[in-house]
Enzyme design. Sequence first.
Site, PDB file in Angstrom:
ATOM      1  N   CYS A  74      62.829  13.408  48.684  1.00  4.02           N
ATOM      2  CA  CYS A  74      62.184  13.276  47.057  1.00  4.02           C
ATOM      3  C   CYS A  74      61.475  14.455  46.779  1.00  4.02           C
ATOM      4  O   CYS A  74      60.408  14.598  47.598  1.00  4.02           O
ATOM      5  CB  CYS A  74      61.284  12.070  47.217  1.00  4.02           C
ATOM      6  SG  CYS A  74      60.161  11.823  45.620  1.00  4.02           S
ATOM      7  N   CYS A 132      57.856  13.896  45.893  1.00 11.31           N
ATOM      8  CA  CYS A 132      56.921  13.470  46.875  1.00 11.31           C
ATOM      9  C   CYS A 132      56.441  14.589  47.646  1.00 11.31           C
ATOM     10  O   CYS A 132      55.282  14.759  47.898  1.00 11.31           O
ATOM     11  CB  CYS A 132      57.710  12.614  48.105  1.00 11.31           C
ATOM     12  SG  CYS A 132      58.425  11.123  47.256  1.00 11.31           S
TER      13      CYS A 132
END
Length: 153
Positions: free
Chosen positions: A70, A73
């Site tokens: 991600c 993230c």
Amino acid sequence: MAAENTVLVCKKCGAKYSAREDRLHCGRCHAPLLVSERKSMAVNVSDIDFAREVLASPGPVLLVAWAPWCAYCRMLNPIIERIAADYKDRLKVARLHVEDNPAVCSRYAVEGVPTILIFKDGRLINNMVGLLSKEEIERQLKAALRFNSGDGS
Ligand SMILES: [Zn+2]
């Protein structure tokens, strides 16, 4: 085993070391490793230790649900580290790998990453989805936990 998997990466040759080794120099190319900058202040929690590390924690806990693929993230990481440092006396910061820990994700209906969950006294009290600015996370933190922002409000 929580928090032991933070990795130190040699900027010169890319060799990786566990933060637990506390190395000062790379064993391969001898470049200095910036240990203090590389250590994460967030603890890693799992389905197994979630109840102990988060629900039973004496103070509030900010938990970031994340996944290695991600990009948001990764962008959120330095923000989370700054929040962990700024609030280190009154907030525990933890990270949960979503794919390895389906039980917690299912229990709290985590559907995307990154998701930030705030717990207090064993209860979920706030839930933020997506990449947010430090200011926005702090605003929600203060609202949820009634942290005094220092302006007398
Ligand atoms: Zn190296």
